[in-house]
Write an enzyme that holds these catalytic residues in place. Structure first.
Site, PDB file in Angstrom:
ATOM      1  N   GLU A  35     -12.499 -12.412 -10.480  1.00 15.68           N
ATOM      2  CA  GLU A  35     -13.526 -13.134  -9.905  1.00 15.68           C
ATOM      3  C   GLU A  35     -14.578 -13.670 -10.794  1.00 15.68           C
ATOM      4  O   GLU A  35     -15.440 -14.608 -10.652  1.00 15.68           O
ATOM      5  CB  GLU A  35     -13.656 -12.632  -8.453  1.00 15.68           C
ATOM      6  CG  GLU A  35     -14.364 -13.726  -7.358  1.00 15.68           C
ATOM      7  CD  GLU A  35     -13.729 -15.059  -7.433  1.00 15.68           C
ATOM      8  OE1 GLU A  35     -12.505 -15.084  -7.219  1.00 15.68           O
ATOM      9  OE2 GLU A  35     -14.278 -15.938  -7.195  1.00 15.68           O
ATOM     10  N   HIS A  37     -14.790 -14.031 -14.076  1.00 15.78           N
ATOM     11  CA  HIS A  37     -14.640 -15.132 -14.661  1.00 15.78           C
ATOM     12  C   HIS A  37     -14.394 -16.409 -14.057  1.00 15.78           C
ATOM     13  O   HIS A  37     -15.121 -17.332 -14.354  1.00 15.78           O
ATOM     14  CB  HIS A  37     -13.237 -14.988 -15.377  1.00 15.78           C
ATOM     15  CG  HIS A  37     -13.010 -13.741 -16.546  1.00 15.78           C
ATOM     16  ND1 HIS A  37     -12.240 -12.673 -16.170  1.00 15.78           N
ATOM     17  CD2 HIS A  37     -13.556 -13.545 -17.630  1.00 15.78           C
ATOM     18  CE1 HIS A  37     -12.353 -11.817 -16.825  1.00 15.78           C
ATOM     19  NE2 HIS A  37     -13.174 -12.366 -18.058  1.00 15.78           N
ATOM     20  N   GLY A 147     -21.479 -14.583 -18.652  1.00 17.93           N
ATOM     21  CA  GLY A 147     -21.874 -13.565 -17.543  1.00 17.93           C
ATOM     22  C   GLY A 147     -23.030 -12.696 -18.079  1.00 17.93           C
ATOM     23  O   GLY A 147     -22.779 -12.154 -19.124  1.00 17.93           O
ATOM     24  N   LYS A 149     -23.038  -9.820 -16.919  1.00 14.37           N
ATOM     25  CA  LYS A 149     -22.270  -8.555 -16.902  1.00 14.37           C
ATOM     26  C   LYS A 149     -22.664  -8.067 -18.307  1.00 14.37           C
ATOM     27  O   LYS A 149     -22.761  -6.870 -18.437  1.00 14.37           O
ATOM     28  CB  LYS A 149     -20.540  -8.890 -16.834  1.00 14.37           C
ATOM     29  CG  LYS A 149     -19.899  -7.797 -17.168  1.00 14.37           C
ATOM     30  CD  LYS A 149     -19.899  -6.569 -16.469  1.00 14.37           C
ATOM     31  CE  LYS A 149     -18.819  -5.741 -16.744  1.00 14.37           C
ATOM     32  NZ  LYS A 149     -18.320  -5.475 -18.054  1.00 14.37           N
TER      33      LYS A 149
HETATM   34  P1  AMP Z   1     -14.579 -11.229 -21.274  1.00  9.71           P
HETATM   35  O1  AMP Z   1     -13.111 -11.844 -20.793  1.00  9.71           O
HETATM   36  O2  AMP Z   1     -14.565  -9.773 -20.817  1.00  9.71           O
HETATM   37  O3  AMP Z   1     -15.072 -11.359 -22.901  1.00  9.71           O
HETATM   38  O4  AMP Z   1     -15.620 -12.000 -20.411  1.00  9.71           O
HETATM   39  C1  AMP Z   1     -15.805 -13.628 -20.535  1.00  9.71           C
HETATM   40  C2  AMP Z   1     -17.070 -14.084 -19.909  1.00  9.71           C
HETATM   41  O5  AMP Z   1     -17.055 -13.717 -18.372  1.00  9.71           O
HETATM   42  C3  AMP Z   1     -18.397 -13.267 -20.515  1.00  9.71           C
HETATM   43  O6  AMP Z   1     -19.375 -14.207 -20.549  1.00  9.71           O
HETATM   44  C4  AMP Z   1     -18.492 -12.089 -19.640  1.00  9.71           C
HETATM   45  O7  AMP Z   1     -19.784 -11.834 -19.586  1.00  9.71           O
HETATM   46  C5  AMP Z   1     -18.155 -12.760 -18.127  1.00  9.71           C
HETATM   47  N1  AMP Z   1     -17.790 -11.636 -17.053  1.00  9.71           N
HETATM   48  C6  AMP Z   1     -17.029 -10.614 -17.306  1.00  9.71           C
HETATM   49  N2  AMP Z   1     -17.245  -9.994 -16.148  1.00  9.71           N
HETATM   50  C7  AMP Z   1     -17.959 -10.690 -15.250  1.00  9.71           C
HETATM   51  C8  AMP Z   1     -18.520 -10.101 -13.887  1.00  9.71           C
HETATM   52  N3  AMP Z   1     -17.975  -9.254 -13.155  1.00  9.71           N
HETATM   53  N4  AMP Z   1     -19.389 -11.145 -13.565  1.00  9.71           N
HETATM   54  C9  AMP Z   1     -19.757 -12.312 -14.185  1.00  9.71           C
HETATM   55  N5  AMP Z   1     -19.353 -12.555 -15.281  1.00  9.71           N
HETATM   56  C10 AMP Z   1     -18.429 -11.675 -16.076  1.00  9.71           C
END
Ligand code: AMP
Length: 283
Positions: A35, A37, A147, A149
Site C-alpha cells: 500500500e 508504493h 516515499g 519512509k
Molecule cells: P522500494 O521498492 O522499497 O525501493 O520503494 C520504492 C518507493 O516506495 C520509495 O520511494 C520508498 O520510499 C517508497 N515506500 C516504501 N515503503 C513505503 C511506505 N511504507 N510508505 C510510503 N512510501 C514507501
C-alpha cells in the site's frame, strides 16, 4: 496499462504522450508492491496526466551479504495491482539494460549520503544515485514521487537532482503504516509472527520521542536516549543506529530546532528495517 522492457518501447510511449501535451509522473520501485508504493502511484496520478512505474531490483545498491538474491519478487501480482491503481506504463528493465557489459559510470555523493545508511551500507547510495539518475534519464518524467519512509534516500535524491540540474520535480509522500504503526515495507514479508510483533516497537519508540518533543524536550541527546531505551527493551531488536539529525544535512544535532528527523535502523532476526519521523519545530 502497457508493460515494456526496452528503452525504445519506453520512449515510444512517453514521446507519444508528450505529443499530446500530457505530463508524466514517475514512481521508481523495487517491486513486491504494498500500500505504501500504491499510495505513491495514486499521488503521481494526482500530479501528472500519465503515470510510469518501474520495477527493478537494483543490484548495485545491495552490499555483499545483503538480501539481493532473496529480495521478494512478484511481478505478476505487482502488475495486477498497478493496473487497478491506474498506472499507465510499467517499465521492467533487464539488469543488462541498466548495467550493460562495460558499464563504468557511477554517481558518487557527499552529504547527505555519508552518514547513517551511507555508513552502515557502504556503496548503497552510490547504487541508488546511479540507478535513479539512469531511470530519470530513461523515463524523462516531469515529476517523480518518492516515499518519506526512506527519508535519507529522499534527501539524497533531492540533492542529486539539484546538483546535477536534472530537469525533474521531486515530490514526496508520508510513510504508510500498518495499524500498529509498523512502516509498510517489502522486507516485512521476511518477519516471523514473533518478529513481526517485536517490529511494532520501532514506531512506538519514534512516537514516544515525538511526544517528548511536543511536550517541550529540546535536548537531542535526551531524545536519542529515549529512542535507544525503548528499542533496547525489545529483546529481538538488534539496534544499528538511532539518531536525531538536521533534515537538510543529515548531520547529528545537539538542540532540537527547525526541521529534524529521528531515524532508526534495526535488525530483527535476519531482517533489517528502517523507519523515521520528521518534525518541524516552531521557534
Ligand atoms: P522500494 O521498492 O522499497 O525501493 O520503494 C520504492 C518507493 O516506495 C520509495 O520511494 C520508498 O520510499 C517508497 N515506500 C516504501 N515503503 C513505503 C511506505 N511504507 N510508505 C510510503 N512510501 C514507501
Amino acid at each position: 496499462m502497457e508493460t515494456v522492457r526496452s528503452p525504445d518501447e519506453l520512449r515510444y510511449w512517453v514521446e507519444s504522450w508528450r505529443l499530446e501535451s500530457r505530463s508524466v509522473g514517475f514512481v521508481p520501485t523495487m517491486g513486491a508492491l504494498h500500500e505504501g508504493h500504491l499510495t505513491l502511484v495514486r499521488r503521481a496520478a494526482e500530479l501528472a496526466d500519465r503515470v510510469v512505474v518501474s520495477i527493478f531490483v537494483n543490484p548495485t545498491q545491495f552490499g555483499a551479504g545483503e538480501d539481493f538474491e532473496r529480495y521478494p519478487r512478484n511481478v505478476e501480482l505487482d502488475s495486477e495491482l498497478l493496473q487497478e491503481k491506474g498506472c499507465h506504463l510499467l517499465f521492467l528493465p533487464e539488469t543488462e539494460t541498466i548495467y550493460p557489459e562495460g558499464h563504468s559510470t557511477y554517481v558518487d555523493m557527499g552529504a547527505p549520503a555519508e552518514r547513517l545508511e551511507g555508513e552502515f551500507r557502504p556503496g548503497h547510495f552510490r547504487g541508488v544515485a546511479t540507478v535513479v539518475t539512469q531511470l530519470l534519464n530513461l523515463v524523462r518524467p516531469d515529476i517523480a514521487v518518492f516515499g518519506e519512509k526512506d527519508a535519507q534516500q529522499l534527501a539524497v535524491i533531492r540533492r542529486l537532482v539539484r546538483d546535477l540540474h536534472l530537469p525533474v520535480e521531486i515530490a514526496s509522500h508520508p510513510t504508510v503504516r500498518e495499524p500498529d504503526g509498523l512502516a509498510m515495507s517489502s522486507r516485512n514479508a521476511y518477519l516471523s509472527d514473533e518478529e513481526r510483533a517485536a517490529a511494532a516497537t520501532i514506531y512506538r519508540a519514534l512516537s514516544s520521542c515525538r511526544q517528548h518533543i511536543e511536550q517541550g524536550e529540546r535536548s537531542a541527546q535526551a531524545i536519542r536516549h529515549v529512542l535507544r531505551e525503548v528499542l533496547l527493551q525489545e529483546p529481538l531488536i538488534d539496534l544499528e543506529y538511532a539518531e536525531v539529525v538536521d533534515a537538510a544535512t543529515f548531520e547529528p544535532i545537539l538542540k532540537i530546532r527547525s526541521s529534524i528527523v529521528m531515524l532508526v535502523a534495526v535488525h530483527i532476526g535476519k531482517t533489517r528495517l528502517i523507519d523515521n519521523i520528521s518534525m518541524e519545530i516552531d521557534g
